[in-house]
Design an enzyme around this catalytic site. Structure first.
Site, mmCIF file in Angstrom:
data_model
loop_
_atom_site.group_PDB
_atom_site.id
_atom_site.type_symbol
_atom_site.label_atom_id
_atom_site.label_comp_id
_atom_site.label_asym_id
_atom_site.label_seq_id
_atom_site.Cartn_x
_atom_site.Cartn_y
_atom_site.Cartn_z
ATOM 1 N N HIS A 47 -1.022 -1.304 -4.210
ATOM 2 C CA HIS A 47 -2.374 -0.927 -3.779
ATOM 3 C C HIS A 47 -2.367 0.586 -3.597
ATOM 4 C CE1 HIS A 47 -6.172 -1.557 -1.502
ATOM 5 N NE2 HIS A 47 -5.697 -0.686 -0.625
ATOM 6 N N MET A 84 -11.798 5.096 -1.855
ATOM 7 C CA MET A 84 -12.563 5.438 -0.651
ATOM 8 C C MET A 84 -13.229 6.769 -0.933
ATOM 9 S SD MET A 84 -9.749 4.155 2.068
ATOM 10 C CE MET A 84 -8.498 4.039 0.793
ATOM 11 N N MET A 102 -8.532 8.733 -1.321
ATOM 12 C CA MET A 102 -9.452 9.212 -0.277
ATOM 13 C C MET A 102 -9.949 10.600 -0.625
ATOM 14 S SD MET A 102 -7.265 8.071 3.038
ATOM 15 C CE MET A 102 -6.618 6.396 3.193
ATOM 16 N N SER A 154 0.834 -1.209 0.000
ATOM 17 C CA SER A 154 0.000 0.000 0.000
ATOM 18 C C SER A 154 0.867 1.257 0.000
ATOM 19 C CB SER A 154 -0.925 0.029 1.211
ATOM 20 O OG SER A 154 -1.541 1.305 1.271
ATOM 21 N N MET A 213 -12.335 -4.907 4.802
ATOM 22 C CA MET A 213 -11.464 -3.993 5.560
ATOM 23 C C MET A 213 -11.246 -4.540 6.972
ATOM 24 S SD MET A 213 -10.619 -1.572 3.494
ATOM 25 C CE MET A 213 -9.638 -0.672 4.704
ATOM 26 N N HIS A 224 -7.954 1.410 -4.799
ATOM 27 C CA HIS A 224 -8.989 1.346 -3.758
ATOM 28 C C HIS A 224 -9.603 2.738 -3.621
ATOM 29 C CE1 HIS A 224 -9.734 0.575 0.854
ATOM 30 N NE2 HIS A 224 -10.847 0.817 0.203
ATOM 31 N N ASP A 226 -7.315 -5.717 4.213
ATOM 32 C CA ASP A 226 -6.587 -4.447 4.106
ATOM 33 C C ASP A 226 -6.708 -3.706 5.431
ATOM 34 O OD1 ASP A 226 -5.433 -2.057 3.264
ATOM 35 O OD2 ASP A 226 -7.174 -1.432 2.062
ATOM 36 N N GLY A 227 -5.551 -3.408 6.032
ATOM 37 C CA GLY A 227 -5.525 -2.625 7.263
ATOM 38 C C GLY A 227 -4.928 -3.401 8.416
ATOM 39 N N GLY A 228 -3.800 -2.905 8.914
ATOM 40 C CA GLY A 228 -3.172 -3.536 10.072
ATOM 41 C C GLY A 228 -2.560 -4.893 9.784
ATOM 42 N N GLY A 285 0.741 -1.870 4.256
ATOM 43 C CA GLY A 285 1.355 -0.569 4.021
ATOM 44 C C GLY A 285 2.506 -0.332 4.959
ATOM 45 N N ASP A 344 -4.430 3.886 -2.468
ATOM 46 C CA ASP A 344 -5.565 4.297 -1.646
ATOM 47 C C ASP A 344 -5.988 5.724 -1.982
ATOM 48 O OD1 ASP A 344 -6.076 2.082 0.228
ATOM 49 O OD2 ASP A 344 -3.983 2.425 0.808
ATOM 50 N N GLY A 386 -9.241 5.145 6.074
ATOM 51 C CA GLY A 386 -8.917 6.564 6.212
ATOM 52 C C GLY A 386 -7.449 6.809 6.522
#
Ligand code: DX5
Ligand code: ZN
Length: 216
Positions: free
Chosen positions: A33, A69, A37, A8, A138, A67, A172-174, A194, A35, A143
């Site tokens: 990836h 958002m 926003m 990411s 997610m 992605h 995706d995330g953490g 990321g 992102d 964000g």
């Protein structure tokens, strides 16, 4: 199903973005990836089609997974496609006709995906199952990068994998070497990371570690 690691770009050092894209492309990961926003769907602004175009010119062979958002992803499909997006992911919570938006994405020859926020039940995906190339669950509230993995979201991955044995399911995330293992056990086969990857001096080694933990 293919195991894929996605880097990411949100976690890259923006002062030398082109070098960061090259570093990710050389890491052994399958895709970049990106992102996007809009400061409306999520409380943050990131970047637009120009950064997708930069990635396409710096590392043309490195797959671009975009992605969105955005509250109105339907208004920006063509600029992202022109910039070189290869998969476009839209949120099921977006304020547009999801069937029609997926139809337009795939009509341009791109892959289309639906994204579910942590609080969105997996049932919301059901009407689109025949129309998507992948589903993104997610594992943080979208964000920001660098948040803690929400393990509760994995019940949705398990349920989706039960219903759709052949579907590409992404988290995706953490995601890091430990949480990726949990996601793989739940049934995910695509992993976005990321901060975990860009924070490493040797990104290729970290990709290899991540991969070894999630291979079936
Ligand atoms: C979150 C983004 C993620 C984010 C992941 O809103 O969708 O792709 O960049 O970052 P990490 O891996 O740091 O949680
Ligand atoms: Zn993302």
């Amino acid at each position: 199903m293919k195991t894929e690691i996605l880097t990411s770009l949100l976690a890259a050092a923006f002062g030398h973005l082109a070098d960061e894209i090259r570093r990710a492309a050389a890491s052994g990961a399958e895709a970049l990836h990106l992102d996007v926003m809009d400061a409306h769907f999520v409380p943050n602004l990131s970047f637009g089609p120009d950064v997708v175009a930069l990635a396409a010119s710096v590392a043309p062979d490195f797959y671009r997974n975009v992605h969105l958002m955005m509250t109105r992803p339907d208004l920006y499909l063509e600029p992202f496609a022109r910039a070189g997006a290869q998969t476009i992911q839209i949120h099921v919570e977006a304020d547009c006709d999801i069937h029609e938006t997926l139809r337009r994405i795939r009509g341009m020859g791109l892959k289309g995906a639906i994204v579910l926020n942590p609080e969105t039940p997996v049932e919301r995906l059901v009407p689109y199952l025949g129309e998507i190339d992948e589903a993104l669950v997610m594992t943080v509230h979208p964000g920001y990068g660098g948040q803690t993995f929400i393990a509760d979201c994995l019940t949705k991955v398990t349920e989706l994998r039960r219903q759709c044995p052949r579907l590409d399911i992404m988290v995706d995330g953490g995601v890091n070497a430990e949480t990726a293992v949990l996601a793989a056990k739940a049934g995910a086969n695509q992993f976005v990371a990321g901060s975990y990857l860009f924070g490493q001096r040797d990104m290729a080694a970290a990709v290899a570690v991540l991969r070894s933990g999630v291979m079936p």
